[in-house]
Design an enzyme around this catalytic site. Structure first.
Site, PDB file in Angstrom:
ATOM      1  N   ASN A  81       1.033  -1.285  -0.369  1.00  0.00           N
ATOM      2  CA  ASN A  81       0.274  -0.370   0.653  1.00  0.00           C
ATOM      3  C   ASN A  81       0.865   1.256  -0.117  1.00  0.00           C
ATOM      4  OD1 ASN A  81      -0.166   2.280   2.872  1.00  0.00           O
ATOM      5  ND2 ASN A  81       0.035  -0.240   3.553  1.00  0.00           N
ATOM      6  N   PHE A 102      -1.560   8.332   4.369  1.00  0.00           N
ATOM      7  CA  PHE A 102      -2.740   9.158   5.673  1.00  0.00           C
ATOM      8  C   PHE A 102      -3.573   9.682   4.869  1.00  0.00           C
ATOM      9  CE2 PHE A 102       1.860   9.885   7.979  1.00  0.00           C
ATOM     10  CZ  PHE A 102       1.856   8.212   8.721  1.00  0.00           C
ATOM     11  N   LYS A 146       5.900   3.788  17.166  1.00  0.00           N
ATOM     12  CA  LYS A 146       5.763   2.909  15.803  1.00  0.00           C
ATOM     13  C   LYS A 146       7.491   2.732  15.154  1.00  0.00           C
ATOM     14  CE  LYS A 146       2.934   0.241  13.007  1.00  0.00           C
ATOM     15  NZ  LYS A 146       1.716  -0.133  12.409  1.00  0.00           N
ATOM     16  N   ASN A 190       6.441  -1.889  11.070  1.00  0.00           N
ATOM     17  CA  ASN A 190       5.374  -0.564  10.101  1.00  0.00           C
ATOM     18  C   ASN A 190       5.928  -1.567   8.866  1.00  0.00           C
ATOM     19  OD1 ASN A 190       3.659   0.438   8.466  1.00  0.00           O
ATOM     20  ND2 ASN A 190       4.901   2.461  10.485  1.00  0.00           N
ATOM     21  N   SER A 232       6.366   5.055   8.419  1.00  0.00           N
ATOM     22  CA  SER A 232       5.674   4.783   7.012  1.00  0.00           C
ATOM     23  C   SER A 232       6.380   5.156   5.785  1.00  0.00           C
ATOM     24  CB  SER A 232       3.592   5.484   7.117  1.00  0.00           C
ATOM     25  OG  SER A 232       3.073   5.108   7.588  1.00  0.00           O
ATOM     26  N   ASN A 270       5.230   5.929   3.165  1.00  0.00           N
ATOM     27  CA  ASN A 270       4.594   6.610   1.760  1.00  0.00           C
ATOM     28  C   ASN A 270       4.314   8.141   1.824  1.00  0.00           C
ATOM     29  OD1 ASN A 270       3.916   4.062   1.186  1.00  0.00           O
ATOM     30  ND2 ASN A 270       2.217   4.059   2.858  1.00  0.00           N
ATOM     31  N   THR A 271       4.796   8.904   3.055  1.00  0.00           N
ATOM     32  CA  THR A 271       4.933  10.440   3.505  1.00  0.00           C
ATOM     33  C   THR A 271       6.744  11.003   3.365  1.00  0.00           C
ATOM     34  OG1 THR A 271       2.597  10.463   4.761  1.00  0.00           O
ATOM     35  CG2 THR A 271       4.765  12.310   4.935  1.00  0.00           C
TER      36      THR A 271
HETATM   37  C1  LIG Z   1      -3.913  -1.034   3.865  1.00  0.00           C
HETATM   38  C2  LIG Z   1      -2.946  -0.511   4.713  1.00  0.00           C
HETATM   39  C3  LIG Z   1      -2.790   0.641   5.577  1.00  0.00           C
HETATM   40  C4  LIG Z   1      -1.662   1.090   6.470  1.00  0.00           C
HETATM   41  N1  LIG Z   1      -1.897   2.179   7.319  1.00  0.00           N
HETATM   42  C5  LIG Z   1      -1.076   2.800   8.340  1.00  0.00           C
HETATM   43  C6  LIG Z   1      -1.073   3.416   8.803  1.00  0.00           C
HETATM   44  O1  LIG Z   1      -1.685   4.665   8.641  1.00  0.00           O
HETATM   45  N2  LIG Z   1      -0.165   3.524   9.988  1.00  0.00           N
HETATM   46  C7  LIG Z   1       0.654   2.746  10.517  1.00  0.00           C
HETATM   47  O2  LIG Z   1       1.065   2.863  11.519  1.00  0.00           O
HETATM   48  N3  LIG Z   1       0.798   1.739   9.892  1.00  0.00           N
HETATM   49  C8  LIG Z   1      -0.092   1.063   9.176  1.00  0.00           C
HETATM   50  N4  LIG Z   1       0.041  -0.106   8.487  1.00  0.00           N
HETATM   51  C9  LIG Z   1       0.896  -0.715   9.217  1.00  0.00           C
HETATM   52  C10 LIG Z   1      -0.093  -1.503   9.823  1.00  0.00           C
HETATM   53  O3  LIG Z   1       0.003  -1.298  11.025  1.00  0.00           O
HETATM   54  C11 LIG Z   1       1.305  -2.896  10.318  1.00  0.00           C
HETATM   55  O4  LIG Z   1       2.494  -2.658  10.851  1.00  0.00           O
HETATM   56  C12 LIG Z   1       1.916  -4.067   9.286  1.00  0.00           C
HETATM   57  O5  LIG Z   1       0.655  -3.675   7.843  1.00  0.00           O
HETATM   58  C13 LIG Z   1       2.152  -5.343   9.254  1.00  0.00           C
HETATM   59  O6  LIG Z   1       1.411  -6.105   9.343  1.00  0.00           O
HETATM   60  P1  LIG Z   1       0.604  -7.109   8.875  1.00  0.00           P
HETATM   61  O7  LIG Z   1       1.365  -7.760   8.076  1.00  0.00           O
HETATM   62  O8  LIG Z   1      -0.310  -7.624  10.093  1.00  0.00           O
HETATM   63  O9  LIG Z   1      -0.568  -6.641   7.933  1.00  0.00           O
HETATM   64  C14 LIG Z   1      -0.658  -0.488   7.639  1.00  0.00           C
HETATM   65  C15 LIG Z   1      -1.076  -1.000   6.632  1.00  0.00           C
HETATM   66  C16 LIG Z   1      -1.877  -1.960   4.992  1.00  0.00           C
HETATM   67  C17 LIG Z   1      -1.860  -2.946   4.256  1.00  0.00           C
END
Ligand SMILES: Cc1cc2nc3c(=O)[nH]c(=O)nc-3n(C[C@H](O)[C@H](O)[C@H](O)COP(=O)(O)O)c2cc1C
Length: 363
Positions: free
Chosen positions: A115, A119, A217, A246, A180, A182-183
């Site tokens: 992704n 934000f 984080k 993350n 993240s 993406n910023t």
């Molecule tokens: C579509 C998507 C959007 C996410 N948005 C955020 C976010 O806004 N802030 C954040 O700290 N992590 C965000 N994450 C990261 C998740 O919180 C997590 O740290 C990461 O996906 C690893 O866990 P997972 O393998 O269980 O998905 C996002 C993940 C996904 C898949």
């Protein structure tokens, strides 16, 4: 059953499905009696699964990771699906649209997602109103804080503080998200001096609000030595814990899929070895002085069990929930209970860090 439904859902653009599913979850969130009814079916509540961390009581160790509910007020419906806590956000002080679509991609062969949402959220004031009205709240609510894209790096600290101040009354714990991908420039805020400039005023504000717990984080792409330094910094600055980790800008094991070429952060199964290794490393370094929330690639009870034994006090999942469906939380918490019994341990807290000294998992 969900597998059948999933094959249909996966034919449609991921963000359309997210919007559709969010609508259902919002419907439940607005009806506390229905949410309570569903939770009695979807949660594996057992006192042996309860966890105490940073002054809060969690009915179980599994939460939903940040990014699913980006301030939309869905949390009530997510507790109904059995999660013991929900982390919402990332929320920025001002609303922003995020990156152009498409910005979310599936890699089913790898059980992964990529992704680059950026934000997208309605801003802190709007989120505050939604969570103030949260009627069903059987576990802690975490709020993940970020900076707006157009705020210059030198003023990043003001954004974290402003978002915190706006949301302080409605969140049980807060997470500083500097990880993240993406910023633009966000992850540079993981440099110790930049981070201290964010954390000091935030910690002062959190203290003034009765000592609200603030966690940090981190990205899984940091070098191990940098993770060590930041773990020490978190301790020095009196943070309540670390969230590890993350999404990754790396592409572990997924080079062959066309979607793997998309820019953004990868989540899901390929992340598990790295997140386990990070959790074990920080646990070895800090012992039980700082609780760790382990996240990245948790799909099954076995994954969660390994993460807890590596040193995570709490665990979270996001991508596993997308692939696993509404039974995800129940399957994991039930499975944890079985593993607890098989291991002859009295409760889940007794399992934390049991394997932190075991041979490191190769990332
Ligand atoms: C579509 C998507 C959007 C996410 N948005 C955020 C976010 O806004 N802030 C954040 O700290 N992590 C965000 N994450 C990261 C998740 O919180 C997590 O740290 C990461 O996906 C690893 O866990 P997972 O393998 O269980 O998905 C996002 C993940 C996904 C898949």
């Amino acid at each position: 059953m969900y597998h059948l439904l999933r094959s249909l859902l996966f034919l449609v653009d991921p963000e359309h499905i997210h919007r559709f599913v969010s609508g259902l979850i919002r419907f439940v969130a607005g009806r506390p009696a229905l949410a309570g009814f569903l939770r009695r079916r979807f949660a594996a509540t057992d006192p042996r699964l309860a966890v105490s961390a940073f002054g809060l009581r969690f009915p179980g160790p599994l939460g939903l990771a940040a990014g699913f509910d980006k301030g939309e007020g869905l949390a009530g419906g997510l507790y109904a699906l059995g999660f013991s806590f929900v982390e919402v956000g990332t929320i920025t002080p001002r609303p922003q649209p995020g990156n152009p679509k498409p910005r979310m991609f599936r890699l089913p062969e790898q059980q992964a997602l990529i992704n680059r949402m950026g934000f997208n959220n309605a801003g802190a004031a709007e989120a505050e109103e939604r969570y103030r009205q949260l009627a069903f709240r059987p576990g802690p609510l975490g709020i993940n804080l970020g900076k707006n894209k157009d705020t210059p790096a030198e003023r990043a600290a003001d954004d974290y503080l402003a978002a915190f101040e706006a949301l302080a009354d409605v969140g049980d714990y807060f997470v500083v998200n500097v990880s993240s991908p993406n910023t633009p420039g966000l992850r540079d805020l993981q440099a110790p001096e930049a981070l201290r400039a964010i954390l000091r005023p935030l910690q002062a504000a959190a203290k003034a609000r009765g000592g609200k717990p603030v966690l940090l984080k981190l990205a899984p792409d940091l070098a191990d030595e940098d993770v060590d330094a930041l773990a020490d910094l978190a301790l020095e600055e009196g943070l309540a814990g670390l969230v590890l980790a993350n999404t990754t800008i790396g592409r572990p094991t997924a080079e062959d899929e066309p979607a793997a070429k998309q820019a953004g952060g990868m989540s899901g199964a390929p992340l598990l070895p790295r997140s386990l290794a990070l959790v074990a490393r920080v646990r070895r370094r800090l012992g039980s002085r700082l609780p760790i929330v382990g996240v990245g690639g948790i799909f099954t009870a076995d994954d969660a069990w390994r993460m807890i034994r590596a040193g995570a006090t709490l665990v979270q999942g996001y991508t596993g929930f997308i692939y696993g469906g509404p039974g995800y939380a129940r399957a994991i918490e039930r499975g944890l209970l079985e593993r607890l019994e098989a291991a002859g341990l009295p409760n889940i807290e007794a399992a934390v860090g049991l394997d932190a000294d075991a041979a490191p998992v190769v990332p």
